[in-house]
Each structure stands twice: as structure tokens, then as C-alpha cells.
Design a protein around this motif. Structure first.
Motif, short mmCIF file in Angstrom:
data_model
loop_
_atom_site.label_atom_id
_atom_site.label_comp_id
_atom_site.label_asym_id
_atom_site.label_seq_id
_atom_site.Cartn_x
_atom_site.Cartn_y
_atom_site.Cartn_z
N ARG A 48 0.83 -1.21 0.00
CA ARG A 48 0.00 0.00 0.00
C ARG A 48 0.87 1.25 0.00
NH1 ARG A 48 -1.31 2.99 4.15
NH2 ARG A 48 -0.81 1.34 5.66
N ILE A 49 1.89 1.27 0.86
CA ILE A 49 2.74 2.46 0.96
C ILE A 49 3.54 2.66 -0.33
CG2 ILE A 49 4.76 3.44 2.15
CD1 ILE A 49 3.67 2.19 4.72
N VAL A 50 4.06 1.57 -0.88
CA VAL A 50 4.82 1.67 -2.12
C VAL A 50 3.95 2.23 -3.24
CG1 VAL A 50 5.87 0.30 -3.97
CG2 VAL A 50 6.55 -0.08 -1.59
N GLY A 51 2.70 1.78 -3.30
CA GLY A 51 1.79 2.29 -4.32
C GLY A 51 1.61 3.79 -4.22
N GLU A 52 1.48 4.30 -2.99
CA GLU A 52 1.31 5.73 -2.79
C GLU A 52 2.60 6.49 -3.14
OE1 GLU A 52 -0.26 6.73 1.00
OE2 GLU A 52 -1.85 5.21 0.93
N LEU A 53 3.75 5.92 -2.77
CA LEU A 53 5.02 6.57 -3.06
C LEU A 53 5.26 6.63 -4.57
CD1 LEU A 53 7.27 5.07 -0.23
CD2 LEU A 53 6.44 7.42 -0.40
N VAL A 54 4.89 5.59 -5.28
CA VAL A 54 5.02 5.58 -6.74
C VAL A 54 4.11 6.65 -7.35
CG1 VAL A 54 4.57 4.26 -8.84
CG2 VAL A 54 5.77 3.18 -6.93
N ALA A 55 2.90 6.73 -6.84
CA ALA A 55 1.93 7.71 -7.36
C ALA A 55 2.43 9.14 -7.19
CB ALA A 55 0.59 7.54 -6.66
N HIS A 56 3.22 9.39 -6.14
CA HIS A 56 3.73 10.74 -5.87
C HIS A 56 5.14 10.96 -6.42
CE1 HIS A 56 0.42 12.24 -3.41
NE2 HIS A 56 0.33 11.03 -2.89
N GLY A 57 5.69 9.97 -7.10
CA GLY A 57 7.01 10.13 -7.71
C GLY A 57 8.18 9.90 -6.78
#
Length: 255
Positions: A48-57
Motif C-alpha cells: 500500500r505504501i509503495v503504491g502511494e510513493l510511486v503515485a507521488h514520484g
């Protein structure tokens, strides 16, 4: 390893920082499972956290499916005072040194018990080296590292001397011998290495000082050999280092 971040009281920010902190010089690409292990987080939480970090660059997904640090983190890192101050001021001097020598030129600072490389210029004729901008290497096996170690607090020196490790057959791992070298660095005002970090690569480095004589960085050059050009390289480095130090405390107000 972040440690203890899987505890119920860990905040979202601490968990995100644990994921980002899983990356280092030897772990530039990480799969999801290894990320979870190194961050000490459950796999589902990491996903979940990785997905959010990817979404924000902040992270990016490589073609292999592994994750790498994203450009946004790099862009933010360039805003750190040590980057925008010393690195910006030193840039023209590094370019002049490279133009005069065609050798790899380094600008570095000490971060804890390691060398942090702020800038590097090299070309096709330069000796191959392992350093990259933003990378961290041992203090005891690099020219810039020896300069910074010689001017480091006694506690830092003691810690480094107690944990010397071999990188090449020529790396100095005897505390007494390295301590003697550090004393010579203070006396000569420059440091050298001979294939101690990379085979076929020798280096010479000098301190960069502010007007108050505080050592704020180290400037170095990597060449195949120091047998003939040591004096010339030291002189060129010292002129550049003086110019950088003078610019840091000049009318621009930097530093």
C-alpha cells in the motif's frame, strides 16, 4: 533496517520513511518482498505504501518489476543546504579542474562515518570509479575520505579505526598505519590513496575551508598513477579549494 516499524504505534510517515530507508548504495533496486523485509513491515502494508510513493514520484517501478528511488526524492535532495551551498559554489571550479586534467573530479562531505559525494565530473578518458553523485563510501579507503577523517572529531576517528575493512588488496586496515597517515594529512594538507578503493585508481584530495578555517568539504582527483603528477595535481586542487572556500564566505552570502 528500520526496526520496530511494524509495531501498532508506528505512524504512516514513519512507515513511509522505513520503506525509503530500505534503499542504500548496495540496494538500489528492491522487489516488494525485500522492501518489506528491510523496512520491517508487513507485505500488505508495504504494498500500500509503495503504491502511494510511486503515485507521488517518490519511488518508480523499473522494467524488472523492482522499485527504485524516484526523481522527486532526488529533486528534493538537491534543495538540502549542503547541496545548494557547497555544490553550487564549487561547480565551476570542478569544471575547470576536469578541463585541465580530464580526470575524475570529486566534491564530497562527511556524513557520519562515511563520505557523501556531492558532485562528480568524469569523461571517457577518466579512470573508472565506483562513486556516483549521492553515493556514500568508506572514509578510510578514499582520498576525500581521508581528508575528512583527518579533520573529524576524535570520536568519529575512533569509531572508523575500530571497524576498518578491506575493499581491495591495498586497502589499509591497520589502525596504527592509518592513524599515521591521518597525521600526515594534517601536516601536508592533502591525502592520497593507491588502489585502496578501486584497482587501477589512485587519488589525491585536499580540504575545502571557510574563512574561519573550518573544513566543510573535500576536493579530489582520481588518476591511474600519482608517480609523476602528484605535485601538479595537489597545487591545482589547492587553488580550486581556496577559490571554493573564498566563494562560500564572499558577498553572495552563501554558507
Amino acid at each position: 533496517m528500520a526496526g520496530n516499524t511494524s509495531s501498532p504505534g508506528a505512524t504512516v510517515v514513519s512507515r513511509a520513511m522505513a520503506v525509503l530507508g530500505a534503499f542504500d548504495e548496495r540496494h538500489r533496486r528492491l522487489g516488494l518482498s525485500e522492501l518489506a523485509r528491510r523496512a520491517d513491515l508487513p507485505l500488505a502494508t508495504t504494498h500500500r505504501i509503495v503504491g502511494e510513493l510511486v503515485a507521488h514520484g517518490a519511488l518508480a517501478r523499473a522494467g524488472t518489476g523492482e522499485y527504485v528511488v524516484g526523481r522527486r526524492i532526488w529533486s528534493l535532495g538537491l534543495l538540502a543546504p549542503v547541496q545548494t551551498g557547497v555544490r553550487e559554489v564549487a561547480s565551476p571550479f570542478l569544471n575547470d579542474l576536469y578541463a585541465a586534467t580530464l580526470a575524475t573530479v570529486h566534491l564530497a562531505v562527511r556524513e557520519g562515518d562515511q563520505v557523501l559525494y556531492l558532485d562528480r565530473i568524469s569523461g571517457q578518458r577518466s579512470v573508472p570509479v565506483v562513486s556516483t553523485v549521492g553515493s556514500r563510501l568508506p572514509l578510510h579507503s578514499t582520498g576525500v575520505g581521508k581528508v575528512l577523517l583527518a579533520h573529524a572529531p576524535d570520536t568519529v576517528q575512533a569509531d572508523v579505526l575500530a571497524r576498518l575493512h578491506r575493499i581491495t588488496p591495498y586497502t589499509i586496515t591497520q589502525p596504527a598505519r592509518l592513524r599515521e597517515q591521518l597525521q600526515r594529512v594534517l601536516a601536508d594538507d592533502y591525502a592520497t590513496t593507491v588502489e585502496e578503493m578501486t584497482l587501477g585508481a589512485c587519488s589525491v584530495a585536499v580540504p575545502v575551508r571557510r574563512a574561519d578555517r573550518e573544513v566543510v568539504a573535500a576536493l579530489g582527483i582520481v588518476v591511474p598513477s600519482l608517480k609523476r603528477d602528484r605535485s601538479r595535481l595537489v597545487a591545482a586542487l589547492q587553488v580550486a579549494a581556496h577559490g571554493i572556500g573564498r566563494s562560500l564566505t564572499g558577498p553572495s552570502g552563501r554558507g
